[in-house]
Design an enzyme around this catalytic site. Structure first.
Site, PDB file in Angstrom:
ATOM      1  N   SER A  16     -49.068 -14.262 -12.307  1.00  0.00           N
ATOM      2  CA  SER A  16     -48.693 -15.154 -13.406  1.00  0.00           C
ATOM      3  C   SER A  16     -49.603 -14.965 -14.611  1.00  0.00           C
ATOM      4  CB  SER A  16     -48.756 -16.613 -12.947  1.00  0.00           C
ATOM      5  OG  SER A  16     -47.853 -16.848 -11.899  1.00  0.00           O
TER       6      SER A  16
HETATM    7  N1  SAH Z   1     -49.569 -17.281  -7.145  1.00  0.00           N
HETATM    8  C1  SAH Z   1     -49.313 -15.959  -7.695  1.00  0.00           C
HETATM    9  C2  SAH Z   1     -47.932 -15.852  -8.262  1.00  0.00           C
HETATM   10  C3  SAH Z   1     -47.120 -14.944  -7.418  1.00  0.00           C
HETATM   11  S1  SAH Z   1     -45.450 -14.771  -7.904  1.00  0.00           S
HETATM   12  C4  SAH Z   1     -50.416 -15.542  -8.645  1.00  0.00           C
HETATM   13  O1  SAH Z   1     -51.558 -15.814  -8.349  1.00  0.00           O
HETATM   14  O2  SAH Z   1     -50.168 -14.921  -9.672  1.00  0.00           O
HETATM   15  C5  SAH Z   1     -44.642 -15.712  -6.657  1.00  0.00           C
HETATM   16  C6  SAH Z   1     -44.759 -15.234  -5.246  1.00  0.00           C
HETATM   17  O3  SAH Z   1     -43.977 -16.116  -4.429  1.00  0.00           O
HETATM   18  C7  SAH Z   1     -44.216 -13.840  -4.960  1.00  0.00           C
HETATM   19  O4  SAH Z   1     -45.239 -13.046  -4.402  1.00  0.00           O
HETATM   20  C8  SAH Z   1     -43.091 -14.077  -3.950  1.00  0.00           C
HETATM   21  O5  SAH Z   1     -42.979 -13.054  -2.979  1.00  0.00           O
HETATM   22  C9  SAH Z   1     -43.512 -15.388  -3.331  1.00  0.00           C
HETATM   23  N2  SAH Z   1     -42.445 -16.154  -2.664  1.00  0.00           N
HETATM   24  C10 SAH Z   1     -41.152 -16.285  -3.009  1.00  0.00           C
HETATM   25  N3  SAH Z   1     -40.495 -17.075  -2.142  1.00  0.00           N
HETATM   26  C11 SAH Z   1     -41.402 -17.459  -1.213  1.00  0.00           C
HETATM   27  C12 SAH Z   1     -41.339 -18.299  -0.044  1.00  0.00           C
HETATM   28  N4  SAH Z   1     -40.202 -18.885   0.335  1.00  0.00           N
HETATM   29  N5  SAH Z   1     -42.476 -18.474   0.675  1.00  0.00           N
HETATM   30  C13 SAH Z   1     -43.645 -17.871   0.309  1.00  0.00           C
HETATM   31  N6  SAH Z   1     -43.761 -17.076  -0.785  1.00  0.00           N
HETATM   32  C14 SAH Z   1     -42.664 -16.879  -1.546  1.00  0.00           C
END
Ligand code: SAH
Length: 215
Positions: free
Chosen positions: A60
């Site tokens: 993000s």
């Molecule tokens: N927190 C992260 C943002 C990652 S983007 C950061 O530090 O930048 C969002 C993430 O959510 C992705 O890696 C995606 O694979 C994950 N995601 C999507 N659906 C999910 C679910 N049902 N359970 C766990 N993770 C999920």
């Protein structure tokens, strides 16, 4: 004069009132964002935009991470659930905010990203994070209830099971809405129900799994 992009971000966040909690500035300064992104983008570690981390997912935008973390009102010693670990950067910031007496449980649906996050966190000696490779859309009941819950993927609505796993007076922050744009919702649990406010519009990758978007 050498421009320090990390300091520029901090100055901007303070000036705009995005960060009020001084502990959050310390947490940001203590976590090297460059260690969470691929070498291809290392020169852009402190650009204020998301970057690809593989598997169609992103790390993000720094400002978004600060807005969400500030909204979470994290206290030392808190137990925090994150849904959507990605590369683990947000989890590292949460870990610094929760401190050595606190704990971060973070769930990631893509096993390879969970592994990547684990090794990223180990490399910078963060020990109070547990990365769990599961569908976290229904939370993670084994460690419930949580003081704080943060969802870092777009959800169609806040899954009711997450409300059950949140402590009374606990805070949840999540981007809620259709795939093309979501409102950042901050909610506090009062007498079993969520009292919500909107922090504006954002765009996230979709939450998948049982309570996410059907793919
Ligand atoms: N927190 C992260 C943002 C990652 S983007 C950061 O530090 O930048 C969002 C993430 O959510 C992705 O890696 C995606 O694979 C994950 N995601 C999507 N659906 C999910 C679910 N049902 N359970 C766990 N993770 C999920």
């Amino acid at each position: 004069m050498v421009i320090d992009p990390k300091k520029q971000l901090v100055d901007y966040w303070i000036k705009e009132g995005i960060i009020v909690d001084k502990r959050l500035i310390k947490a940001f300064e203590a976590v090297p964002r460059e260690d969470f992104i691929s070498p291809d983008y290392v020169g852009e570690a402190y650009g204020d935009y998301p970057l690809p981390i593989g598997y169609g997912q992103t790390i993000s935008q720094p400002s978004t991470i600060m807005i969400m973390t500030e909204a979470l009102e994290l206290r030392p010693g808190d137990k925090v659930l994150e849904i959507g670990t990605g590369c683990g950067y947000q989890a590292a910031i949460l870990a610094k905010m929760a401190g050595p007496d606190g704990k971060v449980i973070t769930t990631e649906i893509i096993p390879e990203l969970a592994e990547l996050a684990k090794s990223n966190l180990e490399r910078i000696y963060i020990k109070n994070v547990e990365v769990i490779p599961v569908d976290g859309s229904g939370g993670f009941p084994a460690y419930a209830p949580y003081d704080r819950i943060i969802v870092t993927a777009a959800c169609p609505e806040i899954p009711h099971v997450l409300v059950e796993q949140l402590k009374e007076e606990g805070v949840i922050v999540a981007p809620v809405g259709p795939l093309h744009s979501q409102q950042m919702i901050k909610a506090r649990k009062e007498e079993g129900k969520l009292k919500t406010e909107s922090l504006g519009f954002f765009i996230f990758v979709p939450l998948r799994g049982k309570y996410g978007f059907r793919s």
